[in-house]
Design a protein around this motif. Structure first.
Motif, PDB file in Angstrom:
ATOM      1  N   ALA A   1       0.821  -1.304   0.157  1.00 58.74           N
ATOM      2  CA  ALA A   1       0.215   0.186  -0.388  1.00 58.74           C
ATOM      3  C   ALA A   1       1.264   1.935  -0.371  1.00 58.74           C
ATOM      4  O   ALA A   1       0.280   2.324  -0.159  1.00 58.74           O
ATOM      5  N   HIS A   2       1.879   1.299   0.238  1.00 54.66           N
ATOM      6  CA  HIS A   2       3.183   2.677   0.287  1.00 54.66           C
ATOM      7  C   HIS A   2       3.266   2.964  -1.171  1.00 54.66           C
ATOM      8  O   HIS A   2       2.787   3.868  -1.142  1.00 54.66           O
ATOM      9  N   ALA A   3       3.566   2.370  -2.130  1.00 49.00           N
ATOM     10  CA  ALA A   3       4.289   2.651  -3.320  1.00 49.00           C
ATOM     11  C   ALA A   3       4.048   1.480  -4.453  1.00 49.00           C
ATOM     12  O   ALA A   3       4.742   0.243  -3.364  1.00 49.00           O
ATOM     13  N   PRO A   4       4.522   1.745  -5.714  1.00 49.39           N
ATOM     14  CA  PRO A   4       4.837   0.585  -6.396  1.00 49.39           C
ATOM     15  C   PRO A   4       6.250   0.166  -6.650  1.00 49.39           C
ATOM     16  O   PRO A   4       7.153   1.276  -6.194  1.00 49.39           O
ATOM     17  N   ASP A   5       6.253  -1.041  -6.626  1.00 54.56           N
ATOM     18  CA  ASP A   5       8.192  -1.037  -6.328  1.00 54.56           C
ATOM     19  C   ASP A   5       8.926  -0.456  -6.907  1.00 54.56           C
ATOM     20  O   ASP A   5       9.892  -0.309  -6.825  1.00 54.56           O
ATOM     21  N   ARG A   6       8.763  -0.146  -8.325  1.00 52.54           N
ATOM     22  CA  ARG A   6       9.378   0.927  -9.289  1.00 52.54           C
ATOM     23  C   ARG A   6       9.689   2.074  -9.215  1.00 52.54           C
ATOM     24  O   ARG A   6      10.182   3.076 -10.040  1.00 52.54           O
ATOM     25  N   ALA A   7       9.150   2.938  -8.224  1.00 50.52           N
ATOM     26  CA  ALA A   7       9.167   4.432  -7.798  1.00 50.52           C
ATOM     27  C   ALA A   7       9.868   4.680  -7.175  1.00 50.52           C
ATOM     28  O   ALA A   7      10.705   6.255  -7.705  1.00 50.52           O
ATOM     29  N   VAL A   8      10.946   3.984  -7.398  1.00 47.69           N
ATOM     30  CA  VAL A   8      12.351   4.879  -6.470  1.00 47.69           C
ATOM     31  C   VAL A   8      13.204   4.849  -6.608  1.00 47.69           C
ATOM     32  O   VAL A   8      13.689   3.222  -7.427  1.00 47.69           O
ATOM     33  N   SER A   9      14.121   6.124  -6.848  1.00 45.31           N
ATOM     34  CA  SER A   9      15.648   5.620  -7.421  1.00 45.31           C
ATOM     35  C   SER A   9      16.377   5.659  -6.457  1.00 45.31           C
ATOM     36  O   SER A   9      16.361   4.769  -5.533  1.00 45.31           O
ATOM     37  N   LEU A  10      17.859   4.452  -7.399  1.00 45.12           N
ATOM     38  CA  LEU A  10      18.563   3.734  -7.198  1.00 45.12           C
ATOM     39  C   LEU A  10      19.320   4.775  -5.600  1.00 45.12           C
ATOM     40  O   LEU A  10      19.098   3.506  -4.965  1.00 45.12           O
ATOM     41  N   LEU A  11      19.786   5.898  -5.880  1.00 46.61           N
ATOM     42  CA  LEU A  11      20.356   6.532  -4.650  1.00 46.61           C
ATOM     43  C   LEU A  11      19.354   6.607  -3.571  1.00 46.61           C
ATOM     44  O   LEU A  11      19.963   6.379  -2.530  1.00 46.61           O
ATOM     45  N   ALA A  12      18.327   6.070  -3.817  1.00 48.42           N
ATOM     46  CA  ALA A  12      17.215   6.598  -2.961  1.00 48.42           C
ATOM     47  C   ALA A  12      17.618   5.227  -2.194  1.00 48.42           C
ATOM     48  O   ALA A  12      16.985   4.923  -0.811  1.00 48.42           O
ATOM     49  N   THR A  13      16.602   3.489  -2.950  1.00 47.12           N
ATOM     50  CA  THR A  13      17.432   2.940  -2.518  1.00 47.12           C
ATOM     51  C   THR A  13      18.419   3.121  -2.030  1.00 47.12           C
ATOM     52  O   THR A  13      17.910   1.422  -0.787  1.00 47.12           O
TER      53      THR A  13
ATOM     54  N   ILE B   1      17.367  -3.841  -8.583  1.00 47.23           N
ATOM     55  CA  ILE B   1      17.689  -4.732  -9.646  1.00 47.23           C
ATOM     56  C   ILE B   1      16.369  -5.660 -10.163  1.00 47.23           C
ATOM     57  O   ILE B   1      15.917  -5.719 -11.391  1.00 47.23           O
ATOM     58  N   GLU B   2      15.734  -6.230  -9.221  1.00 48.12           N
ATOM     59  CA  GLU B   2      14.812  -7.597  -9.644  1.00 48.12           C
ATOM     60  C   GLU B   2      13.612  -6.308 -10.056  1.00 48.12           C
ATOM     61  O   GLU B   2      12.813  -7.102 -10.799  1.00 48.12           O
ATOM     62  N   THR B   3      13.551  -5.359  -9.143  1.00 51.62           N
ATOM     63  CA  THR B   3      12.231  -4.845  -9.443  1.00 51.62           C
ATOM     64  C   THR B   3      12.325  -4.252 -11.162  1.00 51.62           C
ATOM     65  O   THR B   3      11.629  -4.074 -11.742  1.00 51.62           O
ATOM     66  N   ARG B   4      13.542  -3.332 -11.625  1.00 53.82           N
ATOM     67  CA  ARG B   4      13.516  -3.401 -12.695  1.00 53.82           C
ATOM     68  C   ARG B   4      13.728  -4.491 -13.895  1.00 53.82           C
ATOM     69  O   ARG B   4      13.423  -3.975 -14.991  1.00 53.82           O
ATOM     70  N   ALA B   5      14.592  -5.121 -13.804  1.00 51.06           N
ATOM     71  CA  ALA B   5      14.480  -6.082 -14.677  1.00 51.06           C
ATOM     72  C   ALA B   5      13.095  -7.284 -14.868  1.00 51.06           C
ATOM     73  O   ALA B   5      12.983  -7.567 -15.307  1.00 51.06           O
TER      74      ALA B   5
END
Length: 127
Positions: free
Chosen positions: A3-15, A117-121
């Motif tokens: 419920a927080h955010a989609p997996d793909r919404a966070v940038s690499l630096l933030a992650t 990597i998993e979410t971007r793939a």
């Protein structure tokens, strides 16, 4: 999905920043570790399964340890202490402390990078 955010919404630096701080790479609120070195089974906030992400972190852990060891070797070549014995003792202590104390941050970064990597793939990260 959480419920927080989609997996793909966070940038690499933030992650990566979340992982370095020991926080969940998805929501940024849950803790990665139960104790100093023990990865949680899942995030308490968004239920991201962390154990599955932690299984593929050995390469980054190995490379970061090798990098820290390289810094120690360079320090041994550059620094010329007055007392060789004291210099070796200080360097060995500093190297051990740096490697051991940085394990949670390095492991957190590795888990976060694996999540990114998993979410971007397009691979589904188990919910």
């Amino acid at each position: 999905m959480n419920a927080h955010a989609p997996d793909r919404a966070v940038s690499l630096l933030a992650t990566l920043w979340r992982g370095l701080r020991g926080c969940c790479p998805r929501c940024g609120r849950g803790r990665l570790f139960d104790r100093r070195y023990r990865l949680r089974a899942a995030c308490a906030e968004c239920r991201l399964p962390l154990e599955t992400l932690g299984a593929d972190t050995w390469a980054l852990m190995y490379l970061s340890t090798a990098g820290l060891t390289g810094v120690v070797v360079v320090a041994m070549l550059v620094i010329r202490p007055e007392s060789l014995l004291l210099g070796r003792a200080v360097l060995a202590t500093a190297a051990t402390v740096a490697i051991v104390c940085s394990v949670p941050a390095r492991k957190g970064a590795a888990v976060s990078l694996n999540y990114f990597i998993e979410t971007r793939a397009g691979r589904p990260v188990l919910r």
